[in-house]
Design an enzyme around this catalytic site. Structure first.
Site, PDB file in Angstrom:
ATOM      1  N   GLY B  90     -79.185   1.472  22.337  1.00  0.00           N
ATOM      2  CA  GLY B  90     -80.209   0.715  23.154  1.00  0.00           C
ATOM      3  C   GLY B  90     -81.183   0.054  21.907  1.00  0.00           C
ATOM      4  O   GLY B  90     -80.470  -0.448  21.170  1.00  0.00           O
ATOM      5  N   SER B 122     -74.552   3.245  17.849  1.00  0.00           N
ATOM      6  CA  SER B 122     -75.540   2.249  17.795  1.00  0.00           C
ATOM      7  C   SER B 122     -76.853   2.665  17.183  1.00  0.00           C
ATOM      8  O   SER B 122     -76.991   3.106  16.029  1.00  0.00           O
ATOM      9  CB  SER B 122     -75.539   1.340  18.949  1.00  0.00           C
ATOM     10  OG  SER B 122     -76.182   0.354  18.900  1.00  0.00           O
ATOM     11  N   ALA B 123     -77.886   2.585  18.360  1.00  0.00           N
ATOM     12  CA  ALA B 123     -79.494   3.001  17.621  1.00  0.00           C
ATOM     13  C   ALA B 123     -79.308   4.500  17.318  1.00  0.00           C
ATOM     14  O   ALA B 123     -79.970   4.812  16.489  1.00  0.00           O
ATOM     15  CB  ALA B 123     -80.316   2.750  18.822  1.00  0.00           C
ATOM     16  N   HIS B 159     -72.717  -2.337  14.737  1.00  0.00           N
ATOM     17  CA  HIS B 159     -72.548  -3.618  15.176  1.00  0.00           C
ATOM     18  C   HIS B 159     -72.184  -4.640  13.896  1.00  0.00           C
ATOM     19  O   HIS B 159     -72.473  -5.843  14.310  1.00  0.00           O
ATOM     20  CB  HIS B 159     -73.129  -4.263  16.201  1.00  0.00           C
ATOM     21  CG  HIS B 159     -73.626  -3.070  17.269  1.00  0.00           C
ATOM     22  ND1 HIS B 159     -72.935  -3.042  18.343  1.00  0.00           N
ATOM     23  CD2 HIS B 159     -74.716  -2.564  17.620  1.00  0.00           C
ATOM     24  CE1 HIS B 159     -73.138  -2.371  19.087  1.00  0.00           C
ATOM     25  NE2 HIS B 159     -74.279  -1.879  18.553  1.00  0.00           N
ATOM     26  N   GLU B 194     -67.823  -2.724  14.855  1.00  0.00           N
ATOM     27  CA  GLU B 194     -67.505  -1.996  16.296  1.00  0.00           C
ATOM     28  C   GLU B 194     -65.854  -1.410  16.197  1.00  0.00           C
ATOM     29  O   GLU B 194     -64.908  -2.383  15.935  1.00  0.00           O
ATOM     30  CB  GLU B 194     -67.762  -2.984  17.552  1.00  0.00           C
ATOM     31  CG  GLU B 194     -69.094  -3.747  17.318  1.00  0.00           C
ATOM     32  CD  GLU B 194     -69.436  -4.617  18.357  1.00  0.00           C
ATOM     33  OE1 GLU B 194     -68.491  -5.277  18.954  1.00  0.00           O
ATOM     34  OE2 GLU B 194     -70.531  -4.925  18.844  1.00  0.00           O
TER      35      GLU B 194
END
Lengths: 235, 235
Positions: B90, B122-123, B159, B194
């Site tokens: 997020g 991700s985050a 990413h 990714e």
């Protein structure tokens, strides 16, 4: 009278540094042949001297001399004395950190209020908004606050990019990011495409350049506004 | 023994949420059928409940139950009791703000040190690094610090995107941004594409997934390291 150019970018594809804006800048800075340049955003980490040299070369095409703020002993005093101010792009986090460190946010606000013409590109445009929360930059340093100059009653998203059709990358589109911003903040955001700028003259705000802007208001669907429109309706 | 998966993304193109990782997660979380989920990053501004439901659905495919940390009165205690922890993606600024606000950074570090298996995407991967200075996210809120968990001795760029050939957009490439980071910071950065992840088992760090990583060290040219390589050489 306030006189501000808030430009999405310094450079459009296939053209030299500031080249697309030079005709406009001749008029914008017509009252002075000397520009104070603030190179704090250091694009690619280049030095203040290197950055100032690039800018000086571009402005020489319209007969303007450029001095970097780092050449003065007292940065706030340099702004007070300036007849024209340009804040260039680079990294907004680096720029804002340096603006706070050198205590020049209030002097810049005062100078603009007193009629000193101001040009911002990219990071230098971002700081014209209420906060830097809608920058695209990587947070490579930690500034003491995200609050910026608040010269306009909204936030700027420079280098605004429309979603890329058919992209397989799972990162967020710009529109998704701004929607996320509005989950936590209520001020409008102007997505300013490369080649566009906002011209502020006193209390008048006008969109200039060949492209439309995309406007994101809290709790509304995003929408387009045509170039040459008055943007004064945004509060 | 520390047991961590640091994944670039939750979702690869054309596949469901966490789907590409499920075989790996069966093994990673084999010691428990209950995962504590930290939904603080709120992708797209969705609620903690909505986000937890998405994650619960994905984990049900491998017979795991999921509870959101927001359902507990005491977040630190929830982490202490957890048998497996997942921090989803997020917005990294929102995530880190909430981690500080709820005082859970130290409890998460302690839990991982004591062997609780951790998954980040991700985050949730970004925060495994020394700082969040190399996130790609928009700074939509102002966290009290950019310091993160420091589970590995470098920063993560999830990413990771290679430059797009022929792009006319004047924004910085990811490589340029990380180069800028190294004008102000010295720790290495791993550009994690990714579909790739870093598996940490005790003191061993291994790159997993189909793709190579791009590594950025201070004052060195960036270079590629092949999948299945040991990443323990990075300090």
């Amino acid at each position: 009278m306030k006189s501000i150019i808030i430009a999405s970018t310094s450079t459009i594809h296939g053209s030299g540094y500031l080249e697309y804006l030079l005709d406009e800048l001749k008029i914008h800075f017509k009252s002075t042949d000397h520009i104070l340049f603030i190179p704090y955003a250091r694009p690619g980490g280049i030095s203040h001297d290197e950055y100032t040299n690039i800018v000086a070369k571009a402005f020489s095409a319209i007969g303007k001399k450029v001095t970097g703020i780092h050449e003065f002993e007292n940065a706030a005093e340099a702004i007070k004395q300036a007849k024209g101010i340009f804040v260039g792009g680079g990294n907004t986090f680096v720029l804002v950190s340096q603006l706070y460190k050198n205590k020049v946010l209030l002097p810049i606000q005062n100078a603009i209020e007193n009629g000193t013409p101001y040009l911002g590109t990219s990071a230098g445009s971002n700081i014209c908004g209420l906060t830097m929360n809608t920058t695209n930059d990587m947070p490579i340093v930690y500034p003491p606050s995200f609050k910026t100059l608040g010269l306009v009653p909204f936030n700027i998203n420079p280098h605004y990019l429309d979603p890329i059709a058919g992209s397989k990358h799972m990162g967020e589109t710009r529109e998704t990011r701004i929607k996320e911003f509005h989950a936590f903040n209520t001020q409008p955001v102007i997505g300013l495409r490369e080649g566009s700028w906002i011209a502020v003259k006193g209390n008048n705000l006008t969109l200039k350049g060949p492209l439309d802007v995309r406007i994101f208001e809290y709790d509304k669907a995003p929408y387009e506004v045509s170039t040459n429109s008055d943007l004064g309706f945004l509060k």
